[in-house]
Write a protein that holds these residues in place. Structure first.
Motif, short mmCIF file in Angstrom:
data_model
loop_
_atom_site.label_atom_id
_atom_site.label_comp_id
_atom_site.label_asym_id
_atom_site.label_seq_id
_atom_site.Cartn_x
_atom_site.Cartn_y
_atom_site.Cartn_z
N PRO A 40 -1.71 2.91 2.67
CA PRO A 40 -0.74 2.63 3.71
C PRO A 40 0.68 2.50 3.13
O PRO A 40 0.84 2.39 1.92
N ALA A 41 1.63 2.51 4.00
CA ALA A 41 3.06 2.40 3.63
C ALA A 41 3.56 3.61 2.85
O ALA A 41 4.51 3.51 2.08
N GLN A 42 2.94 4.74 3.04
CA GLN A 42 3.32 5.98 2.34
C GLN A 42 4.78 6.31 2.63
O GLN A 42 5.24 6.28 3.77
N GLY A 43 5.53 6.61 1.56
CA GLY A 43 6.93 6.99 1.67
C GLY A 43 7.89 5.81 1.78
O GLY A 43 9.10 6.00 1.72
N GLN A 44 7.38 4.63 1.90
CA GLN A 44 8.21 3.43 2.04
C GLN A 44 8.48 2.81 0.66
O GLN A 44 7.70 2.98 -0.28
N TRP A 45 9.59 2.08 0.58
CA TRP A 45 9.92 1.33 -0.64
C TRP A 45 9.19 0.00 -0.59
O TRP A 45 9.23 -0.71 0.42
N PHE A 46 8.52 -0.32 -1.70
CA PHE A 46 7.64 -1.49 -1.73
C PHE A 46 7.66 -2.10 -3.12
O PHE A 46 7.92 -1.42 -4.11
N VAL A 47 7.32 -3.37 -3.20
CA VAL A 47 7.19 -4.03 -4.50
C VAL A 47 5.92 -3.53 -5.18
O VAL A 47 4.97 -3.12 -4.51
N PRO A 48 5.86 -3.59 -6.51
CA PRO A 48 4.62 -3.22 -7.21
C PRO A 48 3.50 -4.23 -6.91
O PRO A 48 3.76 -5.37 -6.55
N GLY A 49 2.29 -3.78 -7.06
CA GLY A 49 1.13 -4.66 -6.86
C GLY A 49 -0.11 -3.84 -6.61
O GLY A 49 -0.11 -2.61 -6.78
N GLY A 50 -1.17 -4.52 -6.20
CA GLY A 50 -2.41 -3.81 -5.92
C GLY A 50 -3.56 -4.74 -5.67
O GLY A 50 -3.43 -5.97 -5.70
N ARG A 51 -4.73 -4.14 -5.42
CA ARG A 51 -5.94 -4.88 -5.06
C ARG A 51 -6.55 -5.62 -6.25
O ARG A 51 -6.49 -5.16 -7.38
#
Length: 157
Positions: A40-51
């Motif tokens: 999700p959030a493809q193409g959006q600017w986001f902070v690093p992270g993950g599951r």
């Protein structure tokens, strides 16, 4: 043992996922954001992270994720806990019609990695953003905006 994509897609469809997000600031107070490749959030600017993976401690997840996303190992002991957040998406990495629900543990730390040396598996490009820019850019995801109050409170006073 890793889940097959088919099994994991069933998990995404039926349960919340636990993840870690990292709000990284440099000496100028800018935030490191990456433009996401995937849903999700493809193409959006986001902070690093993950599951967080099954049977993985939170600290082990932080070490893995900071290595994978930033090319540097960071322990949770070296970070400031910002709080628990919930992120809801109308799509998932597997299907545009299956929603994703994350329970996010957000952390902050300061660092100044070279943008050109950052891994490109999750984010196509990286950029440093001033907090004022984050708040007005339509391409910065709303869940990233949710961290603004917590970070602002760290730098007040």
């Amino acid at each position: 043992m890793w889940l097959s994509n088919s099994d994991f897609s069933q998990v995404v469809a039926h349960t919340p996922l636990v993840s870690l997000d990292f709000v990284i600031t440099n000496a100028s107070g800018e935030w490191l954001l990456g433009q996401r490749f995937n849903r999700p959030a493809q193409g959006q600017w986001f902070v690093p992270g993950g599951r967080v993976r099954k049977d993985e401690t939170l600290d082990a997840a932080a070490l893995r994720l900071t290595t994978e996303e930033l090319g540097q190992r960071r322990s949770l002991a070296d970070m400031h806990f910002l709080g628990v957040y919930e992120h809801f998406y109308t799509d998932s990495q597997f299907d545009s019609d299956v929603s994703t629900h994350y329970v996010v543990l957000a952390y902050h730390f300061s660092s100044s990695p070279e943008l050109a040396r950052l891994p490109r598996e999750q984010h196509g490009q990286y950029q440093w953003w001033l907090p004022d820019e984050i708040g007005v850019c339509e391409d910065v995801h709303a869940n990233t905006l949710g961290y603004l109050p917590a970070i602002s409170s760290l730098f007040v006073g």
